[in-house]
Design an enzyme around this catalytic site. Structure first.
Site, short mmCIF file in Angstrom:
data_model
loop_
_atom_site.label_atom_id
_atom_site.label_comp_id
_atom_site.label_asym_id
_atom_site.label_seq_id
_atom_site.Cartn_x
_atom_site.Cartn_y
_atom_site.Cartn_z
N GLY A 1 0.83 -1.20 0.00
CA GLY A 1 0.00 0.00 0.00
C GLY A 1 0.86 1.24 0.00
O GLY A 1 2.04 1.19 -0.35
N ASN A 2 0.29 2.37 0.35
CA ASN A 2 1.05 3.60 0.46
C ASN A 2 0.41 4.51 1.51
O ASN A 2 -0.65 4.17 2.04
CB ASN A 2 1.20 4.30 -0.90
N HIS A 3 1.05 5.63 1.79
CA HIS A 3 0.62 6.49 2.90
C HIS A 3 -0.50 7.48 2.56
O HIS A 3 -0.79 8.36 3.35
CB HIS A 3 1.80 7.27 3.47
N SER A 4 -1.10 7.36 1.38
CA SER A 4 -2.17 8.31 1.05
C SER A 4 -3.30 8.21 2.08
O SER A 4 -3.79 7.13 2.39
CB SER A 4 -2.72 7.97 -0.34
#
Ligand code: CTP
Ligand code: CA
Length: 222
Positions: free
Chosen positions: A33-36
């Site tokens: 995933g990512n930090h958005s």
């Protein structure tokens, strides 16, 4: 723009907004995933709604409240986001792709939890479909298509390249060089580059204020 002057500048318009991260499954318990946080996209959806548009929000996994009156469609992966965006694209007059879509996804998803074994472990990835570029290739003259660019270097040049390559009306360049800008913060520092060549530079602001700036350019181009 004062509230009274803003009126319902976008009534009768249909808007499609994507927001948040995507999760790409590795096995039943893990993902890439990512930090958005989704905050920027949700603020844009809320602002478009306030301006009178009929708004559909396609959201990756995030912990935000659905903006009032906005139709939210929840998705998990980049592949699911592509399907949902394509389904709603044709009907939309205004499309804003603010999601942080994964660029790569595992080639194989294990059906059982992967057990630890060797000291080193690699996951093979393949490129995801670029949703924004796919929509850009299908865009009609009447549709407005807006993308984001997250850059750490050669910012303007890279953003302009994405604007042209993805056939956008304007691109919102997110500066990562400023502290307090980007993912998982409440503020953003953006530069907007229009297809016409116009460039608007904004100061560090709350994401709600950035959404207002973005939407006022949408109103001007609508
Ligand atoms: N985007 C998309 N589908 C993808 C990847 C990106 O729709 N698979 C969209 C994003 O929502 C954003 C824009 O493309 O509006 C630019 O995303 P960004 O990550 O900055 O650029 P990329 O084209 O993915 O290139 P890179 O990450 O290598 O800079
Ligand atoms: Ca990317």
């Amino acid at each position: 723009v004062k509230f009274s002057e803003r009126g319902l500048a976008l009534s009768g318009k249909k808007a499609l907004v994507s927001a948040g991260p995507t999760y790409e499954a590795i096995d039943p318990v893990r993902f890439i995933g990512n930090h958005s946080s989704g905050k920027m996209g949700y603020a844009i959806a809320a602002q478009l709604k306030e301006l009178g548009a009929d708004v559909t929000l396609i959201s990756g996994p995030c912990a935000l409240k659905n903006p009032e009156g906005v139709l939210k469609i929840s998705v998990t992966s980049a592949a699911e986001m592509l399907v949902a965006c394509e389904e709603h694209f044709q009907a939309a007059d205004i499309v804003v792709m603010s999601a942080a879509v994964a660029d790569y996804t595992p080639i194989n998803v294990a059906t059982q939890k992967i057990k630890k074994k060797e000291n080193e472990f690699a996951i093979e990835l393949k490129k995801t479909v670029d949703i924004l570029a796919t929509l850009g290739a299908k865009k009609s003259e009447q549709q407005l298509l807006i993308g984001f660019a997250l850059e750490t270097n050669n910012e303007l040049e890279n953003a302009k390249d994405k604007l042209i390559r993805k056939n956008l009306d304007f691109i919102v360049l997110n500066s990562m060089q400023d502290k307090g800008a980007g993912f998982a913060t409440d503020t953003n520092k953006v530069t907007i580059i229009e297809r016409s060549g116009n460039i608007h530079e904004f100061s560090l602001k709350s994401k709600e204020e950035v959404a207002e700036d973005i939407c006022s350019i949408i109103v001007n181009l609508s």
